[in-house]
Design a protein around this motif. Sequence first.
Motif, PDB file in Angstrom:
ATOM      1  N   ALA A  94       8.243   7.715  -2.220  1.00  0.00           N
ATOM      2  CA  ALA A  94       8.325   8.649  -3.429  1.00  0.00           C
ATOM      3  C   ALA A  94       8.895   9.650  -3.532  1.00  0.00           C
ATOM      4  O   ALA A  94       9.266   9.936  -4.957  1.00  0.00           O
ATOM      5  N   ALA A  95       9.591   9.821  -3.139  1.00  0.00           N
ATOM      6  CA  ALA A  95      10.683  10.520  -2.608  1.00  0.00           C
ATOM      7  C   ALA A  95      11.759   9.327  -3.539  1.00  0.00           C
ATOM      8  O   ALA A  95      13.170   9.939  -4.611  1.00  0.00           O
ATOM      9  N   VAL A  96      12.359   8.289  -3.827  1.00  0.00           N
ATOM     10  CA  VAL A  96      13.232   7.373  -4.323  1.00  0.00           C
ATOM     11  C   VAL A  96      12.392   7.191  -5.537  1.00  0.00           C
ATOM     12  O   VAL A  96      13.340   7.136  -7.213  1.00  0.00           O
ATOM     13  N   LEU A  97      11.170   6.785  -5.692  1.00  0.00           N
ATOM     14  CA  LEU A  97      10.332   6.823  -7.267  1.00  0.00           C
ATOM     15  C   LEU A  97      10.978   7.965  -8.054  1.00  0.00           C
ATOM     16  O   LEU A  97      11.426   8.613  -9.174  1.00  0.00           O
ATOM     17  N   ALA A  98      11.034   9.172  -7.811  1.00  0.00           N
ATOM     18  CA  ALA A  98      11.483  10.828  -8.430  1.00  0.00           C
ATOM     19  C   ALA A  98      12.134  10.896  -9.063  1.00  0.00           C
ATOM     20  O   ALA A  98      13.106  11.435  -9.236  1.00  0.00           O
ATOM     21  N   TRP A  99      13.428  10.190  -7.615  1.00  0.00           N
ATOM     22  CA  TRP A  99      14.980  10.038  -8.308  1.00  0.00           C
ATOM     23  C   TRP A  99      15.572   9.499  -9.236  1.00  0.00           C
ATOM     24  O   TRP A  99      16.033   9.708 -10.089  1.00  0.00           O
ATOM     25  N   VAL A 100      14.806   7.905  -9.501  1.00  0.00           N
ATOM     26  CA  VAL A 100      14.776   7.523 -10.362  1.00  0.00           C
ATOM     27  C   VAL A 100      13.986   7.863 -11.994  1.00  0.00           C
ATOM     28  O   VAL A 100      14.538   7.710 -12.642  1.00  0.00           O
ATOM     29  N   LEU A 101      12.777   8.300 -12.141  1.00  0.00           N
ATOM     30  CA  LEU A 101      12.210   8.080 -13.167  1.00  0.00           C
ATOM     31  C   LEU A 101      12.044   9.760 -13.147  1.00  0.00           C
ATOM     32  O   LEU A 101      11.594  10.063 -14.337  1.00  0.00           O
ATOM     33  N   LEU A 102      12.074  10.506 -12.810  1.00  0.00           N
ATOM     34  CA  LEU A 102      12.097  12.199 -13.112  1.00  0.00           C
ATOM     35  C   LEU A 102      13.045  12.759 -12.604  1.00  0.00           C
ATOM     36  O   LEU A 102      13.471  13.828 -12.861  1.00  0.00           O
ATOM     37  N   GLY A 103      14.600  12.279 -12.487  1.00  0.00           N
ATOM     38  CA  GLY A 103      15.264  12.792 -12.805  1.00  0.00           C
ATOM     39  C   GLY A 103      16.162  13.455 -11.027  1.00  0.00           C
ATOM     40  O   GLY A 103      16.432  14.485 -11.142  1.00  0.00           O
ATOM     41  N   GLU A 104      15.032  13.600  -9.631  1.00  0.00           N
ATOM     42  CA  GLU A 104      14.676  14.740  -8.644  1.00  0.00           C
ATOM     43  C   GLU A 104      15.851  13.913  -7.991  1.00  0.00           C
ATOM     44  O   GLU A 104      15.709  12.975  -6.813  1.00  0.00           O
ATOM     45  N   ARG A 105      17.332  14.619  -7.440  1.00  0.00           N
ATOM     46  CA  ARG A 105      18.564  14.176  -6.512  1.00  0.00           C
ATOM     47  C   ARG A 105      17.944  13.799  -5.749  1.00  0.00           C
ATOM     48  O   ARG A 105      17.309  14.382  -4.693  1.00  0.00           O
ATOM     49  N   LEU A 106      18.186  13.077  -4.320  1.00  0.00           N
ATOM     50  CA  LEU A 106      18.178  13.325  -3.236  1.00  0.00           C
ATOM     51  C   LEU A 106      18.741  13.225  -2.246  1.00  0.00           C
ATOM     52  O   LEU A 106      20.597  12.900  -2.808  1.00  0.00           O
ATOM     53  N   SER A 107      19.416  13.807  -1.202  1.00  0.00           N
ATOM     54  CA  SER A 107      20.703  14.800  -0.952  1.00  0.00           C
ATOM     55  C   SER A 107      20.441  13.818   0.655  1.00  0.00           C
ATOM     56  O   SER A 107      20.324  12.206   0.523  1.00  0.00           O
ATOM     57  N   SER A 153       0.912  -1.131   0.270  1.00  0.00           N
ATOM     58  CA  SER A 153       0.079  -0.491   0.111  1.00  0.00           C
ATOM     59  C   SER A 153       0.396   1.180  -0.233  1.00  0.00           C
ATOM     60  O   SER A 153       0.939   2.165  -0.760  1.00  0.00           O
ATOM     61  N   ALA A 154       1.548   1.178   1.048  1.00  0.00           N
ATOM     62  CA  ALA A 154       2.674   2.553   0.604  1.00  0.00           C
ATOM     63  C   ALA A 154       3.339   2.547  -0.594  1.00  0.00           C
ATOM     64  O   ALA A 154       3.605   4.085  -0.551  1.00  0.00           O
ATOM     65  N   VAL A 155       3.761   1.253  -1.457  1.00  0.00           N
ATOM     66  CA  VAL A 155       4.344   1.368  -2.247  1.00  0.00           C
ATOM     67  C   VAL A 155       3.595   1.985  -3.206  1.00  0.00           C
ATOM     68  O   VAL A 155       4.187   2.566  -4.094  1.00  0.00           O
ATOM     69  N   ALA A 156       2.136   1.522  -3.378  1.00  0.00           N
ATOM     70  CA  ALA A 156       2.071   1.999  -4.251  1.00  0.00           C
ATOM     71  C   ALA A 156       0.944   3.856  -4.198  1.00  0.00           C
ATOM     72  O   ALA A 156       0.962   4.797  -5.373  1.00  0.00           O
ATOM     73  N   PHE A 157       0.481   3.919  -2.933  1.00  0.00           N
ATOM     74  CA  PHE A 157       0.077   5.599  -2.895  1.00  0.00           C
ATOM     75  C   PHE A 157       1.221   6.320  -2.757  1.00  0.00           C
ATOM     76  O   PHE A 157       1.597   7.497  -3.240  1.00  0.00           O
ATOM     77  N   GLY A 158       2.765   6.280  -3.049  1.00  0.00           N
ATOM     78  CA  GLY A 158       3.798   6.715  -2.692  1.00  0.00           C
ATOM     79  C   GLY A 158       4.821   7.211  -4.705  1.00  0.00           C
ATOM     80  O   GLY A 158       5.024   8.116  -5.264  1.00  0.00           O
ATOM     81  N   GLY A 159       3.514   6.025  -5.024  1.00  0.00           N
ATOM     82  CA  GLY A 159       3.866   6.036  -7.021  1.00  0.00           C
ATOM     83  C   GLY A 159       2.897   7.799  -7.464  1.00  0.00           C
ATOM     84  O   GLY A 159       3.378   7.175  -8.847  1.00  0.00           O
ATOM     85  N   SER A 160       1.921   6.848  -6.785  1.00  0.00           N
ATOM     86  CA  SER A 160       1.350   8.493  -7.214  1.00  0.00           C
ATOM     87  C   SER A 160       1.242  10.048  -7.575  1.00  0.00           C
ATOM     88  O   SER A 160       0.816   9.547  -8.620  1.00  0.00           O
ATOM     89  N   GLY A 161       2.124  10.163  -7.049  1.00  0.00           N
ATOM     90  CA  GLY A 161       2.894  11.795  -7.369  1.00  0.00           C
ATOM     91  C   GLY A 161       4.259  11.502  -8.414  1.00  0.00           C
ATOM     92  O   GLY A 161       3.241  12.748  -9.266  1.00  0.00           O
ATOM     93  N   GLY A 170      15.471   8.643   5.062  1.00  0.00           N
ATOM     94  CA  GLY A 170      14.176   7.440   4.748  1.00  0.00           C
ATOM     95  C   GLY A 170      14.380   6.080   5.696  1.00  0.00           C
ATOM     96  O   GLY A 170      14.176   5.758   6.667  1.00  0.00           O
ATOM     97  N   ALA A 171      16.494   6.249   6.528  1.00  0.00           N
ATOM     98  CA  ALA A 171      17.015   5.156   7.196  1.00  0.00           C
ATOM     99  C   ALA A 171      15.751   5.655   8.380  1.00  0.00           C
ATOM    100  O   ALA A 171      15.406   4.546   9.149  1.00  0.00           O
ATOM    101  N   VAL A 172      15.657   6.365   8.459  1.00  0.00           N
ATOM    102  CA  VAL A 172      15.011   6.618   9.883  1.00  0.00           C
ATOM    103  C   VAL A 172      13.728   6.403   9.879  1.00  0.00           C
ATOM    104  O   VAL A 172      13.430   5.682  10.974  1.00  0.00           O
ATOM    105  N   VAL A 173      13.279   6.595   8.585  1.00  0.00           N
ATOM    106  CA  VAL A 173      11.520   6.029   8.947  1.00  0.00           C
ATOM    107  C   VAL A 173      11.440   4.551   8.808  1.00  0.00           C
ATOM    108  O   VAL A 173      10.567   3.846   9.619  1.00  0.00           O
TER     109      VAL A 173
END
Length: 337
Positions: free
Chosen positions: A275-288, A25-33, A295-298
């Motif tokens: 959402a942040a990881v998918l944006a990094w992979v698919l939209l080219g939005e880099r993660l700091s 569910s979290a992965v599916a919701f995260g891919g919406s954006g 993300g590791a703390v979450v």
Amino acid sequence: MPVRTSEISQDHSGRGVGLGLALVSAVAFGGSGVAAKPLIEAGLDPLHVVWLRAGGAALVMLPLAVRHRALLRSRPALLAGFGLLAVAGVQACYFAALSRIPVGVALLIEYLGPALVLGWVRFVQRRPVTRAAALGVVLAVGGLACVVEVWSGLGFDPLGLVLALGAACCQTGYFVLSDQGGDAGEAAPDPLGVIAYGLLVGAGVLTVVARPWTMDWSVLAHSVHMNGTAVPAVVLLLWVVLVATVLAYVTGVISVRRLSSQVAGVVACLEAVVAAVLAWVLLGERLSAPQIAGGAVVLLGAFIAQSSTPARGSAEPVASGGPERPERELPVRETAA
């Protein structure tokens, strides 16, 4: 009376399935954006995308609504509440907040929902809440602050904050309402029927808010660009409807039934990480570096919450760390999914 080994194994198996569904569910919701952003950049209004999402999902689930029409008589308040809060309320409040405050701040406030769930369970329902669940919420919210880089936008608008808090309250309603009847066994309302009618109610409310008759429908007939790659707009719309809405709600509600509202709420915080990881992979939005660390703390917070929380029906006292009293038996609830 001691708990039999078979019952313990069954309980751990059910929790494992519930955790797996919560992650899906979290992965599916995260891919919406990630799928919705190219549509918005192509010219669709964000509220129109939300309306297409809810309306399309409602059409997909319509046969199930007909099949479970008895819920209209037995649980009308539950269906109305789920539609107003879990479908229309979260989306409308969140997108309205985005127009006034930074995205990261709005997302962080919305995901205060798990903390509000703990407060609801403990002080309103007067049910046990363990230290592990509370610690998981604290870690998850702290990690989310890093994932969304809340410090990047500090110009807060009071009304925007209120709207974001409204989204958090509606998200709390999603988890609480998903848990309704979870201990009722076969008498519990069918989750698929609840989702189907919730989407129908939510789509009806969003129709008034979004005014789809003003939408530029021609966008859906062309391709849009996802990080330089041309993708048919209708493909992204199908992803938003079938995966990020239908699959996300079905797995999310059933996971709450198998786990608990407080544990499922903490695991749902992974949506922002996904959402942040998918944006990094698919939209080219880099993660700091802070986003990766957050993300590791979450992940750590979600793991602590789900691994240390007692099963449904446990007699463990609130915030207790000791063993259960031997004279009490742990009942095992069969989930009606």
